[in-house]
Design an enzyme around this catalytic site. Structure first.
Site, PDB file in Angstrom:
ATOM      1  N   PRO A  20      31.042  46.683  39.958  1.00 50.02           N
ATOM      2  CG  PRO A  20      33.354  46.811  40.288  1.00 50.02           C
ATOM      3  CD  PRO A  20      32.039  46.733  41.024  1.00 50.02           C
ATOM      4  CG  MET A  21      29.451  43.251  36.751  1.00 52.59           C
ATOM      5  SD  MET A  21      27.933  42.305  36.559  1.00 52.59           S
ATOM      6  CE  MET A  21      26.701  43.581  36.695  1.00 52.59           C
ATOM      7  CB  SER A  22      34.617  44.516  32.320  1.00 63.75           C
ATOM      8  OG  SER A  22      35.120  44.817  31.068  1.00 63.75           O
ATOM      9  CD  GLN A  77      37.260  47.870  39.612  1.00 62.49           C
ATOM     10  OE1 GLN A  77      37.023  47.344  38.526  1.00 62.49           O
ATOM     11  NE2 GLN A  77      37.091  47.239  40.754  1.00 62.49           N
ATOM     12  CB  CYS A 107      40.368  41.844  36.619  1.00 62.29           C
ATOM     13  SG  CYS A 107      40.040  41.195  34.964  1.00 62.29           S
ATOM     14  CE  LYS A 146      34.034  43.716  43.167  1.00 61.18           C
ATOM     15  NZ  LYS A 146      34.497  42.816  42.107  1.00 61.18           N
ATOM     16  CG  ASP A 209      27.685  33.377  44.578  1.00 65.28           C
ATOM     17  OD1 ASP A 209      27.869  33.509  43.359  1.00 65.28           O
ATOM     18  OD2 ASP A 209      28.495  32.797  45.325  1.00 65.28           O
ATOM     19  N   GLY A 230      26.189  42.053  41.501  1.00 65.66           N
ATOM     20  CA  GLY A 230      26.646  42.122  40.117  1.00 65.66           C
ATOM     21  C   GLY A 230      25.691  41.454  39.151  1.00 65.66           C
ATOM     22  NE  ARG A 231      27.959  36.294  38.761  1.00 67.27           N
ATOM     23  CZ  ARG A 231      28.459  35.170  39.211  1.00 67.27           C
ATOM     24  NH1 ARG A 231      28.800  34.217  38.357  1.00 67.27           N
ATOM     25  NH2 ARG A 231      28.621  34.953  40.505  1.00 67.27           N
TER      26      ARG A 231
END
Ligand SMILES: Cc1cc2nc3c(=O)[nH]c(=O)nc-3n(C[C@H](O)[C@H](O)[C@H](O)COP(=O)(O)O)c2cc1C
Length: 336
Positions: A20-22, A77, A107, A146, A209, A230-231
């Site tokens: 999940p990425m806001s 989420q 968060c 998470k 990572d 994620g990223r």
């Protein structure tokens, strides 16, 4: 990477999750990633959604839960502090048809932790226990959580929280191996994830990572059930295929492929958002994915969708002049 895990009837196969990425993992982004990595994404999760917004009937919060059938298995989420609102929001998640509900305890943003949500819940295990018990009692879909490794170096209590979660009926955990104090600095500590995976019997996944096959292989140790990515999904939207050992062209040397991915993303965004929201979301992907391309900054400076589309069309025309074939994104994916 051929691990998988089971959440009751849900088979998460492979055990690779779009984290999940806001502001990023909206439905169009999740669909893009699934389309570009067919069969290689086991689960996608929404951006975190405020239980205050959901339970106060905010249309924006409700819209954030929306998804397409081809995103399944799909998790939503939620974040917040109030026990009753967490429970009611979890019920709304269940009612919207999501496959699972996930509680955010990771968060680090001041505006979230100041109101008791996100990683602040790791500092209040007794209150968190009440939230989990209430949510667990209310919903019948799988419940996951998470978190980070802890609040700070001196207070790394993820193991204690993991044990409590297991006792209260949480069915899988994801651990981002950084403390709240670290934010995104340094490297995630995967030894914490490995240790916790040994000590509880529910699936424990790690986050932090993973960006290619080698980084996935070194992190997927011992009893760790799977990986969150994620990223890296913004830098290389084909990363799930890469982790699974598929041959994917180098995006820095494949301008036609980059263009097709961007074009498809704009299409998906426009199905879901008004133009002004498309502009910002599109810039985000361009910023991360198009490093090294001279037109990247032009798109990021553009203030309207019409300008962004003009720039893309210009790049497309230049490529076609140089005999690059700019076909549909589906063509690109099969040629990977
Ligand atoms: C822009 C951004 C937004 C994020 N939003 C969330 C979120 O809404 N919920 C959550 O649990 N984690 C969130 N995270 C954390 C990621 O899920 C992930 O744990 C973290 O980025 C480390 O993994 P990575 O190195 O694969 O990115 C966010 C991270 C980023 C970079």
């Amino acid at each position: 990477m051929d691990r998988s895990y089971q959440l009751r009837h849900l088979s998460i196969a492979p055990a690779l999750v779009l984290a999940p990425m806001s502001g990023v993992t909206c439905s169009p982004f999740r669909r893009l990633i699934k389309e570009l990595n067919p069969g290689h994404v086991g689960l996608v999760v929404s951006e975190f959604i405020s239980v205050e917004g959901l339970t106060r009937q905010s249309q924006r919060s409700r819209d954030m839960m929306r998804f397409h059938e081809n995103e399944r298995p799909y998790g939503v989420q939620i974040f917040g502090y109030d026990v009753d609102r967490m429970r009611d929001a979890a019920l709304m998640v269940q009612d919207c048809g999501a496959d699972l509900v996930d509680i955010n305890c990771g968060c680090p943003a001041p505006k979230v932790v100041k109101r008791g949500g996100g990683c602040e819940l790791m500092r209040q295990p007794e209150h968190l226990q009440k939230i989990i018990a209430a949510v667990r009692k209310a919903v019948s879909i799988p419940l996951t959580l998470k978190m980070r490794s802890g609040w700070c170096e001196e207070s790394q209590n993820a193991l204690e929280i993991a044990r409590m979660c297991e006792q209260e009926g949480v069915e899988a955990l994801a651990i981002h191996g950084r403390t709240r104090a670290q934010l995104y600095r340094g490297l995630a500590d995967w030894s914490v994830v490995e240790r916790i995976a040994e000590q509880v019997s529910i699936p424990v996944l790690g986050s932090g990572d993973v960006c290619d096959r080698a980084s996935a292989e070194t992190r997927l140790r011992g009893k760790i059930a799977g990986l969150f990515i994620g990223r890296a999904a913004m830098e290389n939207p084909f990363v799930f295929s890469v982790v699974r050992g598929q041959a994917v062209p180098d995006l820095r040397r494949s301008p036609a492929l980059v263009l097709n991915v961007l074009w498809r993303y704009i299409e998906l965004l426009r199905e879901e958002f008004p133009d002004r929201a498309v502009v910002g979301r599109f810039k985000q992907l361009v910023t991360q994915m198009c490093r090294g391309y001279d037109w990247r900054k032009d798109i990021c400076r553009a203030s309207t969708l019409a300008e962004q589309l003009d720039i893309i069309q210009g790049v497309r025309a230049r490529l076609e002049d140089r005999n690059y074939s700019v076909s549909s994104v589906a063509g690109c994916v099969t040629s990977c």
